[in-house]
Write a protein that holds these residues in place. Structure first.
Motif, PDB file in Angstrom:
ATOM      1  N   MET C   1      35.670 -60.739  12.302  1.00  0.00           N
ATOM      2  CA  MET C   1      34.908 -61.654  11.470  1.00  0.00           C
ATOM      3  C   MET C   1      35.121 -61.369   9.991  1.00  0.00           C
ATOM      4  O   MET C   1      35.177 -62.276   9.181  1.00  0.00           O
ATOM      5  CB  MET C   1      33.428 -61.494  11.798  1.00  0.00           C
ATOM      6  N   GLY C   2      35.265 -60.115   9.662  1.00  0.00           N
ATOM      7  CA  GLY C   2      35.409 -59.768   8.252  1.00  0.00           C
ATOM      8  C   GLY C   2      36.772 -60.141   7.718  1.00  0.00           C
ATOM      9  O   GLY C   2      37.715 -60.357   8.469  1.00  0.00           O
ATOM     10  N   GLU C   7      36.254 -53.644   3.864  1.00  0.00           N
ATOM     11  CA  GLU C   7      35.554 -53.307   5.105  1.00  0.00           C
ATOM     12  C   GLU C   7      36.341 -53.500   6.393  1.00  0.00           C
ATOM     13  O   GLU C   7      35.870 -53.085   7.455  1.00  0.00           O
ATOM     14  CB  GLU C   7      34.258 -54.128   5.210  1.00  0.00           C
ATOM     15  N   GLU C  10      36.948 -50.412   8.680  1.00  0.00           N
ATOM     16  CA  GLU C  10      35.734 -49.989   9.381  1.00  0.00           C
ATOM     17  C   GLU C  10      35.410 -50.918  10.540  1.00  0.00           C
ATOM     18  O   GLU C  10      35.036 -50.478  11.636  1.00  0.00           O
ATOM     19  CB  GLU C  10      34.557 -50.023   8.395  1.00  0.00           C
ATOM     20  N   LEU C  11      35.500 -52.236  10.275  1.00  0.00           N
ATOM     21  CA  LEU C  11      35.189 -53.217  11.318  1.00  0.00           C
ATOM     22  C   LEU C  11      36.143 -53.068  12.505  1.00  0.00           C
ATOM     23  O   LEU C  11      35.724 -53.103  13.662  1.00  0.00           O
ATOM     24  CB  LEU C  11      35.249 -54.642  10.760  1.00  0.00           C
ATOM     25  N   ILE C  14      35.362 -50.063  14.844  1.00  0.00           N
ATOM     26  CA  ILE C  14      34.221 -50.131  15.778  1.00  0.00           C
ATOM     27  C   ILE C  14      34.410 -51.251  16.809  1.00  0.00           C
ATOM     28  O   ILE C  14      33.485 -51.588  17.544  1.00  0.00           O
ATOM     29  CB  ILE C  14      32.867 -50.324  15.039  1.00  0.00           C
ATOM     30  N   TYR C 234      31.876 -58.640  16.895  1.00  0.00           N
ATOM     31  CA  TYR C 234      31.345 -58.380  15.563  1.00  0.00           C
ATOM     32  C   TYR C 234      31.660 -59.530  14.648  1.00  0.00           C
ATOM     33  O   TYR C 234      32.276 -60.493  15.076  1.00  0.00           O
ATOM     34  CB  TYR C 234      31.877 -57.074  14.971  1.00  0.00           C
TER      35      TYR C 234
END
Lengths: 234, 234, 234
Positions: C1-2, C7, C10-11, C14, C234
């Motif tokens: 999504m990001g 970021e 990091e996304l 996870i 996410y």
């Protein structure tokens, strides 16, 4: 589909029509639109402009002026409030909605068409197409069409597809596109319960609708798929 | 609708509510949000914040802190995992989903509401609205609502519309928005086969739903269209 | 999504699968994809690549080369025209559509699979999955699937979800994803009137469909919700 400066000239050049839409404009996408528009002009590909919220902010006003000055537009596809902003007249517009007013839209559309040498297709309760010498009014459609986000943007894309098939006569293309779109909206609204079901049925109508007359380069009973095949997609 | 630094202050200033949503945040859109939020504050226009995935990354955590510190927020519209991240408590959240946990949400919501002087509207199986002095629980809705992307974002927009009509009482606005949204979701789910048909029916419900009580600035039987007309769109 | 450089690492870290899609590529999002892809590789999270319009522009060609060279891709999910562009063969492609051609797709898919050490899942009237040593053909689906924007992108996301559940066997994941998707499309098309109703019914089908065999980590009659729960969102 593209938005990157690195590729929009190439994408425009392999298209058969270009729709510029300033809905979520920013500085980068404006630069990309200028490149794409000039590339389309060079290739003699028709360019449709949807001046979303033209009068809402100084940024949009300047962007529209820049586009209209530097790019040859075939069809300006807008609502009354946007047309007023472009024509420099007062209009009770707040934000990007059309608002209401008492100016003579036909006169204004003709004036803007002449000033920028393009076809104006302005939508409202009655749609108006003006190319400077001729004015055509189109009725039809349904007020539900104003309750679905993106209906104006999609109409601009559909107008671009019609113009791709008839680049030499953008007036006819705009008129046929509005008739087609309005008829699809009217039929979809007749069996809808609200904007959710309307949207679904409207897309079905756009897809399944047969051309009713032997005109505009279609044989009678040819479907819209023929149109899509004749206009390049990317 | 806008996202460009060049225009968001102007757009916010002609609005009646501003919904900030960090779903697909980047450095530029964060800067635009700060400008829009400050412009709205200056005009005393209520600001709703949807801290999508607040705890998922350091970038989001810092962005949320910056927004909460520099902008006066009327309503923080979030889920439990996002609230926990903002409140600095542990929560079994992975990514932007709510996750599960056993903290006392009412206590946490009240603490965050007091700390930032805003209304917290946290959604879950039971929704909670807390403004520091009062806690209201709202039941209703349907689990299908969690299976459609953007349902939280749309709820934040609907909350903004309710707050636009009742800027002086954001607590009441948030409560009414949640009741309204939940009831629409419950009815839509009753005739849906999955998220596809739910989405269509939900939009129809949102559109067609009549207000049941003479409250919140509506006459009985006035429809939501009145609400939309009273809140500016752009 | 990001999409923000700040970021995406990091996304990705996870997540349980990463889908890279170049549909509306720009310089910034390409940089973010590189960061996300390398982060996923470091965590041994499978990466799916959807090379939208691979052959349409030089920018896309270079982006695809950079991604394929610097990131370990598990599954390349594309159409025939995109595969041809990646494989460096001629293809009657214009823009991002598949176009038509007479090359032997199985041979080409196998060659590309070997060259980049990945699974190729190429969709068309017959879908082909090739991993260098094995070729599987999958029939099913419906031509209506080609009339809805984003169907390829969604298939890549679904393939990513299947690969998340079976990271050690991306070939099986791609085959099962294509079978699943095609069967859902076939059933949805059977009761649709056009792309609008198809889209709604297709999402219902994807959601409600039960797994037919005790395979691929599912018990018989487990629904797709199990799959979604096992793959992180996410």
């Amino acid at each position: 589909m593209g938005e990157a400066k690195e590729e929009v000239e190439e994408l425009a050049a392999i298209s058969r029509a270009l729709s510029l839409n300033i809905g979520t404009l920013n500085k980068d996408t404006l630069d990309s639109m200028m490149l794409a528009g000039k590339s389309a002009n060079k290739q003699r590909i028709p360019v449709i402009l949807d001046p979303v919220g033209a009068g809402a902010t100084a940024f949009r006003k300047e962007a529209i002026q820049r586009i209209l000055t530097e790019i040859d537009i075939s069809v300006l596809r807008c609502n009354a409030g946007e047309l007023a902003a472009i024509g420099g007249v007062e209009w009770a517009s707040k934000g990007v909605d059309a608002g209401e007013g008492n100016i003579d839209l036909e006169t204004l559309a003709t004036r803007v068409a002449k000033e920028y040498n393009l076809v104006v297709a302005v939508t409202g309760e009655t749609d108006i197409v003006a190319d400077g010498s001729r004015v055509e009014k189109i009725t039809g459609g349904d007020r539900m069409m104003g309750s679905v986000t993106g209906m104006g943007c999609l109409l601009s894309a559909v107008t671009a597809a019609f113009t791709a098939v008839s680049p030499a006569d953008p007036t006819a293309a705009a008129i046929e596109a509005l008739k087609f779109y309005g008829a699809a909206g009217e039929k979809a609204a007749a069996s809808s319960n609200g904007p959710g079901s309307f949207r679904e049925k409207f897309l079905d109508m756009l897809y399944g609708r047969k051309i009713e007359e032997n005109s505009f380069g279609f044989e009678k009973e040819e479907g819209v798929d023929v149109l899509w095949q004749r206009s390049s997609r990317y």
